[in-house]
Design an enzyme around this catalytic site. Structure first.
Site, mmCIF file in Angstrom:
data_model
loop_
_atom_site.group_PDB
_atom_site.id
_atom_site.type_symbol
_atom_site.label_atom_id
_atom_site.label_comp_id
_atom_site.label_asym_id
_atom_site.label_seq_id
_atom_site.Cartn_x
_atom_site.Cartn_y
_atom_site.Cartn_z
ATOM 1 N N ILE A 131 -1.087 1.186 -2.296
ATOM 2 C CA ILE A 131 -2.041 0.814 -3.339
ATOM 3 C C ILE A 131 -1.358 0.662 -4.690
ATOM 4 C CG2 ILE A 131 -3.990 1.843 -2.106
ATOM 5 C CD1 ILE A 131 -3.935 4.145 -4.098
ATOM 6 N N GLY A 132 -0.229 1.317 -4.898
ATOM 7 C CA GLY A 132 0.515 1.125 -6.144
ATOM 8 C C GLY A 132 1.033 -0.294 -6.255
ATOM 9 N N GLY B 227 5.155 4.629 -8.233
ATOM 10 C CA GLY B 227 5.054 4.400 -6.796
ATOM 11 C C GLY B 227 4.558 3.015 -6.460
ATOM 12 N N ALA B 228 5.028 2.027 -7.214
ATOM 13 C CA ALA B 228 4.456 0.678 -7.102
ATOM 14 C C ALA B 228 5.209 -0.226 -6.133
ATOM 15 C CB ALA B 228 4.424 0.022 -8.489
ATOM 16 N N TYR C 223 -1.419 19.851 -0.256
ATOM 17 C CA TYR C 223 -1.871 18.522 -0.683
ATOM 18 C C TYR C 223 -3.166 18.620 -1.474
ATOM 19 C CZ TYR C 223 -3.133 13.574 -0.492
ATOM 20 O OH TYR C 223 -3.472 12.287 -0.844
#
Length: 304
Positions: free
Chosen positions: A26-27, A21-22, A176
């Site tokens: 934040i990734g 998830g970059a 979640y």
């Protein structure tokens, strides 16, 4: 004690890092800082266009690092297996894996394999990825696996006879919380198994507190949080980066913000939620995850 920032990171030249998830949030910031310190960084993302756009931005800001795209859709276990196979074919070792990608309170949905979307992506996809690249991690001298959890793990509850919310009906926040608790239970079970196997791989975790990112796109109230409450993404990435790079990190360390209720601030070691400490629950999740992902256990625990 001085606040820990990315400036404290040691040189990462010669290290291979995979951040899921970059391409955003934040990734992206974690990948950027690792590249800035000279690491070779793989962006584990499903969308090629967005991954390439992120790579271009990182290359401009951090020319010391080498950045590549690794096709990876955590909502599809076949894609996870293909990504792991590609990684094993191209590299002899993996020094760092930051399990960062996730979804938060989306509309009801299912992964390609039929799992509730948050449990399937946030936990099972990463579980399958870690186990299938474990030989590469074990080939590195001082590898780390970092799971990015959430303060929502505090209210998470594992309901093993209804992990996919079929009996209860879909409850976005409960789902979640369950997935974020699962992240920590996975790290707990993984760390114990690595220790018994005599492995040098360190399994640890982090959470970003309250950080304004695209993760909140399904929660309008959170998207509109004021700047005094929600940290910007570069600061929210610091707990993950400290867990990934601080030489003093030990197995089962957990990093979160040092401010009130761990909502914002700079990374420090924080206590594990009580629900994440139960070994029997962690072992049950491990076994059920193996069955769900149709994987053999690479770290079968010997009788103590």
């Amino acid at each position: 004690m001085a606040r820990w920032t990315a400036d404290a990171m040691a040189d990462q030249a010669g290290r291979l890092a995979l951040v899921t998830g970059a391409n955003t949030g934040i990734g992206y910031e974690a990948a950027l800082q690792l590249a800035h310190k000279g690491a070779q960084v793989l962006l584990g993302c499903r969308d090629e266009q967005r991954a390439q756009q992120a790579i271009q931005r990182i290359q401009v800001e951090a020319p010391k690092g080498a950045v590549e795209w690794l096709p990876l859709d955590l909502a599809d276990l076949a894609s996870v297996a293909a990504a792991a196979a590609q990684l094993r074919a191209a590299h002899q070792q993996l020094d760092l894996l930051i399990c960062n990608a996730g979804v938060m309170v989306p509309p009801a949905g299912r992964t390609a394999d039929g799992f509730e979307l948050q449990f399937g992506i946030n936990h099972l996809g990463h579980f399958a990825l870690v186990l299938q690249v474990l030989p590469l991690l074990q080939s590195a001298t001082a590898a780390r696996v970092v799971a990015v959890s959430s303060g929502a793990a505090l209210f998470g509850r594992m309901v093993f006879d209804d992990l996919n919310f079929e009996r209860r009906g879909y409850q976005p926040w409960a789902a979640y919380g369950q997935s974020k608790l699962a992240n920590l239970l996975f790290i707990q079970a993984l760390a114990r198994r690595l220790k018994r196997a005599g492995s040098s791989v360190v399994a640890c975790a982090a959470h970003p507190g309250v950080t304004a990112t695209e993760l909140q796109r399904h929660s309008p109230n959170m998207q509109n949080m004021p700047a005094w409450l929600a940290m910007p993404a570069p600061q929210g990435a610091l707990p993950s980066l400290r867990a990934a790079t601080d030489p003093a990190v030990e197995p089962l360390d957990y990093f979160g913000p040092d401010g009130l209720l761990q909502m914002r601030g700079y990374p420090k070691r924080v206590p594990w939620p009580s629900g994440a400490k139960h070994q029997a629950i962690a072992d049950q999740l491990w076994e059920q995850s193996l069955r769900s992902c149709d994987l053999a256990d690479p770290l079968v625990m010997a009788t103590p």
